[in-house]
Design a protein around this motif. Structure first.
Motif, mmCIF file in Angstrom:
data_model
loop_
_atom_site.group_PDB
_atom_site.id
_atom_site.type_symbol
_atom_site.label_atom_id
_atom_site.label_comp_id
_atom_site.label_asym_id
_atom_site.label_seq_id
_atom_site.Cartn_x
_atom_site.Cartn_y
_atom_site.Cartn_z
ATOM 1 N N GLU A 67 0.800 -1.219 0.000
ATOM 2 C CA GLU A 67 0.000 0.000 0.000
ATOM 3 C C GLU A 67 0.836 1.273 0.000
ATOM 4 O O GLU A 67 0.287 2.366 0.029
ATOM 5 C CB GLU A 67 -0.945 0.004 1.206
ATOM 6 C CG GLU A 67 -1.990 -1.090 1.134
ATOM 7 C CD GLU A 67 -2.930 -1.064 2.325
ATOM 8 O OE1 GLU A 67 -3.050 -0.017 2.977
ATOM 9 O OE2 GLU A 67 -3.538 -2.106 2.582
ATOM 10 N N VAL A 68 2.137 1.158 -0.076
ATOM 11 C CA VAL A 68 2.998 2.335 -0.061
ATOM 12 C C VAL A 68 2.714 3.214 -1.277
ATOM 13 O O VAL A 68 2.553 4.429 -1.158
ATOM 14 C CB VAL A 68 4.488 1.942 0.001
ATOM 15 C CG1 VAL A 68 5.379 3.153 -0.204
ATOM 16 C CG2 VAL A 68 4.787 1.280 1.332
ATOM 17 N N VAL A 69 2.630 2.630 -2.462
ATOM 18 C CA VAL A 69 2.370 3.401 -3.681
ATOM 19 C C VAL A 69 0.981 4.013 -3.627
ATOM 20 O O VAL A 69 0.789 5.170 -4.008
ATOM 21 C CB VAL A 69 2.548 2.517 -4.939
ATOM 22 C CG1 VAL A 69 2.100 3.240 -6.180
ATOM 23 C CG2 VAL A 69 3.994 2.088 -5.062
ATOM 24 N N THR A 70 0.006 3.275 -3.125
ATOM 25 C CA THR A 70 -1.348 3.799 -3.005
ATOM 26 C C THR A 70 -1.364 5.014 -2.087
ATOM 27 O O THR A 70 -1.997 6.026 -2.387
ATOM 28 C CB THR A 70 -2.300 2.717 -2.462
ATOM 29 O OG1 THR A 70 -2.256 1.601 -3.342
ATOM 30 C CG2 THR A 70 -3.712 3.229 -2.349
ATOM 31 N N THR A 71 -0.670 4.943 -0.966
ATOM 32 C CA THR A 71 -0.601 6.052 -0.027
ATOM 33 C C THR A 71 0.074 7.251 -0.683
ATOM 34 O O THR A 71 -0.396 8.380 -0.569
ATOM 35 C CB THR A 71 0.163 5.643 1.243
ATOM 36 O OG1 THR A 71 -0.497 4.516 1.814
ATOM 37 C CG2 THR A 71 0.223 6.760 2.249
#
Length: 99
Positions: A67-71
């Protein structure tokens, strides 16, 4: 109303790109950066924009690895929306944009 042709062209390109995908702002993060860089240092909203960009680049220790890219994208889209709002207030966009 600002009539600087360079910043107006960047605002138009940013708006066109953002209109294609307002959920992720795909392909317009760099345009928003260039647009904001073309404006005077004391432009109202710059601090809010800079803060949103800084937040997008911070390490989020609470986000799972997937979820790093989503965040990042969520926070970066907020910065783009701030830039779109500034362009709107300067009369450089064709339509009204919300934060």
């Amino acid at each position: 109303m600002d009539t600087d042709p360079y910043s107006a062209a960047l605002a138009a390109a940013m708006e066109s790109s953002f209109a294609e995908n307002p959920n992720t702002g795909q392909n317009c993060h760099g345009l928003a950066d260039a647009y904001m860089a073309s404006l005077p240092e004391n432009t109202e909203g710059r601090e809010e924009y800079d803060y949103a960009v800084r937040r997008s680049l911070e390490r989020d220790n609470f986000a799972p690895p997937g979820e790093v890219v989503t965040t990042f994208n969520y926070k970066r889209v907020k910065a783009v929306r701030i830039a779109m709002k500034i362009a709107e207030e300067r009369g450089q966009t064709a339509r009204k944009w919300e934060l």
